[in-house]
Write a protein that holds these residues in place. Structure first.
Motif, PDB file in Angstrom:
ATOM      1  N   ASN A  78       0.787  -1.301   0.004  1.00 61.14           N
ATOM      2  CA  ASN A  78      -0.040   0.089   0.008  1.00 61.14           C
ATOM      3  C   ASN A  78       0.886   1.193   0.015  1.00 61.14           C
ATOM      4  OD1 ASN A  78      -2.344  -1.414   0.081  1.00 61.14           O
ATOM      5  ND2 ASN A  78      -2.566  -1.526   2.350  1.00 61.14           N
ATOM      6  N   ARG A  79       2.258   1.042  -0.122  1.00 63.07           N
ATOM      7  CA  ARG A  79       3.210   2.117   0.207  1.00 63.07           C
ATOM      8  C   ARG A  79       3.675   2.644  -1.230  1.00 63.07           C
ATOM      9  NH1 ARG A  79       7.424   1.285   4.358  1.00 63.07           N
ATOM     10  NH2 ARG A  79       7.780  -0.297   2.817  1.00 63.07           N
ATOM     11  N   HIS A  80       4.099   3.811  -1.503  1.00 59.97           N
ATOM     12  CA  HIS A  80       4.902   4.236  -2.619  1.00 59.97           C
ATOM     13  C   HIS A  80       6.175   4.490  -2.233  1.00 59.97           C
ATOM     14  CE1 HIS A  80       1.009   4.881  -4.499  1.00 59.97           C
ATOM     15  NE2 HIS A  80       1.703   4.841  -5.510  1.00 59.97           N
ATOM     16  N   ILE A  81       7.167   3.687  -2.708  1.00 61.28           N
ATOM     17  CA  ILE A  81       8.609   3.844  -2.296  1.00 61.28           C
ATOM     18  C   ILE A  81       9.370   4.385  -3.320  1.00 61.28           C
ATOM     19  CG2 ILE A  81      10.626   2.397  -1.605  1.00 61.28           C
ATOM     20  CD1 ILE A  81       8.196   2.050   0.424  1.00 61.28           C
ATOM     21  N   SER A  82      10.132   5.530  -2.950  1.00 58.89           N
ATOM     22  CA  SER A  82      11.202   5.930  -3.950  1.00 58.89           C
ATOM     23  C   SER A  82      12.693   5.469  -3.874  1.00 58.89           C
ATOM     24  CB  SER A  82      11.051   7.385  -3.970  1.00 58.89           C
ATOM     25  OG  SER A  82      11.304   8.162  -3.001  1.00 58.89           O
ATOM     26  N   ARG A  83      13.265   5.410  -4.862  1.00 57.91           N
ATOM     27  CA  ARG A  83      14.806   4.916  -4.633  1.00 57.91           C
ATOM     28  C   ARG A  83      15.491   5.266  -5.738  1.00 57.91           C
ATOM     29  NH1 ARG A  83      12.158  -0.199  -3.556  1.00 57.91           N
ATOM     30  NH2 ARG A  83      12.817  -0.919  -1.453  1.00 57.91           N
ATOM     31  N   ASP A  84      16.732   5.735  -5.806  1.00 55.06           N
ATOM     32  CA  ASP A  84      17.449   6.503  -6.623  1.00 55.06           C
ATOM     33  C   ASP A  84      18.319   4.909  -7.493  1.00 55.06           C
ATOM     34  OD1 ASP A  84      17.221   8.836  -6.153  1.00 55.06           O
ATOM     35  OD2 ASP A  84      18.913   9.223  -4.948  1.00 55.06           O
ATOM     36  N   ILE A  85      17.799   4.890  -8.597  1.00 52.96           N
ATOM     37  CA  ILE A  85      18.354   3.638  -9.523  1.00 52.96           C
ATOM     38  C   ILE A  85      19.390   4.052 -10.351  1.00 52.96           C
ATOM     39  CG2 ILE A  85      17.651   1.621 -10.839  1.00 52.96           C
ATOM     40  CD1 ILE A  85      16.468   1.488  -7.917  1.00 52.96           C
ATOM     41  N   GLU A  86      20.372   3.479 -10.662  1.00 54.33           N
ATOM     42  CA  GLU A  86      21.374   3.576 -11.490  1.00 54.33           C
ATOM     43  C   GLU A  86      20.766   3.314 -12.895  1.00 54.33           C
ATOM     44  OE1 GLU A  86      25.000   1.527 -10.701  1.00 54.33           O
ATOM     45  OE2 GLU A  86      25.799   3.437  -9.449  1.00 54.33           O
ATOM     46  N   HIS A  87      20.837   4.100 -13.811  1.00 50.53           N
ATOM     47  CA  HIS A  87      20.658   3.678 -15.279  1.00 50.53           C
ATOM     48  C   HIS A  87      21.860   4.125 -16.150  1.00 50.53           C
ATOM     49  CE1 HIS A  87      16.551   4.303 -13.537  1.00 50.53           C
ATOM     50  NE2 HIS A  87      16.007   4.226 -14.979  1.00 50.53           N
ATOM     51  N   TYR A  88      21.886   3.532 -17.089  1.00 47.53           N
ATOM     52  CA  TYR A  88      23.189   3.531 -17.943  1.00 47.53           C
ATOM     53  C   TYR A  88      22.810   3.978 -19.428  1.00 47.53           C
ATOM     54  CZ  TYR A  88      24.405   0.203 -14.379  1.00 47.53           C
ATOM     55  OH  TYR A  88      24.725  -0.240 -12.959  1.00 47.53           O
ATOM     56  N   ASN A  89      23.619   4.797 -19.882  1.00 49.73           N
ATOM     57  CA  ASN A  89      23.373   5.442 -21.298  1.00 49.73           C
ATOM     58  C   ASN A  89      23.698   4.698 -22.378  1.00 49.73           C
ATOM     59  OD1 ASN A  89      26.234   5.340 -21.654  1.00 49.73           O
ATOM     60  ND2 ASN A  89      26.607   7.400 -21.636  1.00 49.73           N
ATOM     61  N   LEU A  90      23.305   5.142 -23.423  1.00 48.00           N
ATOM     62  CA  LEU A  90      23.269   4.185 -24.825  1.00 48.00           C
ATOM     63  C   LEU A  90      24.307   3.428 -25.043  1.00 48.00           C
ATOM     64  CD1 LEU A  90      21.394   3.585 -27.137  1.00 48.00           C
ATOM     65  CD2 LEU A  90      22.162   5.597 -28.278  1.00 48.00           C
ATOM     66  N   ASP A  91      25.537   4.107 -24.878  1.00 46.16           N
ATOM     67  CA  ASP A  91      26.715   3.416 -24.976  1.00 46.16           C
ATOM     68  C   ASP A  91      26.750   2.168 -24.148  1.00 46.16           C
ATOM     69  OD1 ASP A  91      27.654   5.498 -26.682  1.00 46.16           O
ATOM     70  OD2 ASP A  91      28.774   6.517 -24.672  1.00 46.16           O
ATOM     71  N   VAL A  92      26.412   2.257 -23.139  1.00 42.17           N
ATOM     72  CA  VAL A  92      26.577   0.892 -22.128  1.00 42.17           C
ATOM     73  C   VAL A  92      25.350   0.048 -22.743  1.00 42.17           C
ATOM     74  CG1 VAL A  92      26.235  -0.043 -20.006  1.00 42.17           C
ATOM     75  CG2 VAL A  92      27.236   2.122 -20.045  1.00 42.17           C
ATOM     76  N   ILE A  93      24.061   0.412 -23.103  1.00 42.31           N
ATOM     77  CA  ILE A  93      23.142  -0.371 -23.704  1.00 42.31           C
ATOM     78  C   ILE A  93      23.661  -1.092 -24.991  1.00 42.31           C
ATOM     79  CG2 ILE A  93      20.896  -0.536 -24.581  1.00 42.31           C
ATOM     80  CD1 ILE A  93      20.283   2.031 -22.819  1.00 42.31           C
ATOM     81  N   ILE A  94      24.324  -0.384 -25.654  1.00 40.99           N
ATOM     82  CA  ILE A  94      24.919  -1.000 -26.887  1.00 40.99           C
ATOM     83  C   ILE A  94      25.880  -2.010 -26.772  1.00 40.99           C
ATOM     84  CG2 ILE A  94      26.032  -0.605 -29.040  1.00 40.99           C
ATOM     85  CD1 ILE A  94      24.247   2.101 -29.447  1.00 40.99           C
ATOM     86  N   SER A  95      26.853  -1.523 -25.715  1.00 45.63           N
ATOM     87  CA  SER A  95      27.866  -2.693 -25.274  1.00 45.63           C
ATOM     88  C   SER A  95      27.486  -3.804 -24.803  1.00 45.63           C
ATOM     89  CB  SER A  95      28.726  -1.818 -24.423  1.00 45.63           C
ATOM     90  OG  SER A  95      29.500  -0.998 -25.154  1.00 45.63           O
ATOM     91  N   VAL A  96      26.459  -3.710 -24.017  1.00 47.63           N
ATOM     92  CA  VAL A  96      25.749  -4.992 -23.283  1.00 47.63           C
ATOM     93  C   VAL A  96      24.925  -5.729 -24.446  1.00 47.63           C
ATOM     94  CG1 VAL A  96      24.106  -5.925 -21.750  1.00 47.63           C
ATOM     95  CG2 VAL A  96      25.552  -3.872 -21.019  1.00 47.63           C
ATOM     96  N   GLY A  97      24.360  -4.862 -25.339  1.00 45.26           N
ATOM     97  CA  GLY A  97      23.512  -5.927 -26.358  1.00 45.26           C
ATOM     98  C   GLY A  97      24.354  -6.699 -27.281  1.00 45.26           C
ATOM     99  N   TYR A  98      25.635  -6.189 -27.466  1.00 47.23           N
ATOM    100  CA  TYR A  98      26.599  -7.023 -28.302  1.00 47.23           C
ATOM    101  C   TYR A  98      27.262  -7.973 -27.514  1.00 47.23           C
ATOM    102  CZ  TYR A  98      26.030  -4.376 -32.821  1.00 47.23           C
ATOM    103  OH  TYR A  98      25.376  -3.887 -33.633  1.00 47.23           O
ATOM    104  N   ARG A  99      27.160  -8.128 -26.275  1.00 43.48           N
ATOM    105  CA  ARG A  99      27.640  -9.170 -25.459  1.00 43.48           C
ATOM    106  C   ARG A  99      26.835 -10.181 -25.219  1.00 43.48           C
ATOM    107  NH1 ARG A  99      32.268  -7.366 -21.965  1.00 43.48           N
ATOM    108  NH2 ARG A  99      33.359  -5.365 -22.826  1.00 43.48           N
ATOM    109  N   VAL A 100      25.468  -9.971 -24.947  1.00 46.28           N
ATOM    110  CA  VAL A 100      24.743 -10.925 -24.415  1.00 46.28           C
ATOM    111  C   VAL A 100      24.218 -12.105 -25.855  1.00 46.28           C
ATOM    112  CG1 VAL A 100      23.476  -9.335 -22.822  1.00 46.28           C
ATOM    113  CG2 VAL A 100      22.537  -9.706 -24.996  1.00 46.28           C
ATOM    114  N   LYS A 101      23.993 -13.233 -24.979  1.00 38.49           N
ATOM    115  CA  LYS A 101      23.698 -14.256 -26.024  1.00 38.49           C
ATOM    116  C   LYS A 101      22.095 -14.714 -25.768  1.00 38.49           C
ATOM    117  CE  LYS A 101      28.195 -15.992 -26.557  1.00 38.49           C
ATOM    118  NZ  LYS A 101      29.083 -14.823 -26.116  1.00 38.49           N
ATOM    119  N   SER A 102      21.437 -14.096 -26.610  1.00 31.47           N
ATOM    120  CA  SER A 102      19.938 -14.348 -26.654  1.00 31.47           C
ATOM    121  C   SER A 102      19.223 -13.829 -27.972  1.00 31.47           C
ATOM    122  CB  SER A 102      19.257 -13.599 -25.189  1.00 31.47           C
ATOM    123  OG  SER A 102      19.145 -12.260 -25.606  1.00 31.47           O
TER     124      SER A 102
END
Length: 152
Positions: A78-102
């Motif tokens: 019943n509660r709304h919880i706020s947290r600071d979550i790390e986000h990664y920029n497009l460079d990281v997203i693309i790097s991870v995208g080229y590393r994952v096997k799926s």
């Protein structure tokens, strides 16, 4: 920075249409959390975390410009919880995208490569869906004219 105050844009939609990833657009790049990358690439968050750590430990990218914290508000019970979550920029997203096997990782690589190829061949890439929805900061033709005049 509060995530709800940022512009939203669909970065990628899977071929089956089951997954659409909404990302934060800020500072002329897009940002995804590890959880969002896990959904995008259809992998466990632990796998994404491992690839992110390797991107930085291998010196492919520097952490400071690639990571930003966004405040996320979630409903837990019943509660709304706020947290600071790390986000990664497009460079990281693309790097991870080229590393994952799926299958999703492969689809993302095909999509990213197609966009890059289109840019190299044409000198530009158009997002027809976003353009039709008026999802640009300034009118498309004004921006295009500015760019053409720069090269004229």
């Amino acid at each position: 920075m509060d995530n709800k105050n940022n512009n939203k844009v669909i970065l990628y939609s899977t071929e089956d249409g089951k997954t659409e990833i909404e990302v934060s657009l800020d500072g002329e790049t897009v940002w995804l959390s590890q959880k969002q990358m896990a959904e995008l690439f259809d992998k466990d968050v632990r796998t994404v975390n491992e690839h992110v750590l390797n991107v930085f430990s291998e010196g492919e990218l520097e952490k400071d410009p690639a990571i930003r914290k966004f405040r996320i508000v979630q409903k837990e019970g019943n509660r709304h919880i706020s947290r600071d979550i790390e986000h990664y920029n497009l460079d990281v997203i693309i790097s991870v995208g080229y590393r994952v096997k799926s299958l999703r990782g492969t689809q993302f690589r095909i999509w990213a490569t197609q966009k890059l190829r289109e840019y190299i061949v044409k000198g530009f890439v158009m997002d027809d869906e976003r353009l039709a929805e008026g999802g640009t900061k300034k009118p498309f033709f004004d921006e295009l004219l500015e760019r053409v005049l720069v090269f004229a």
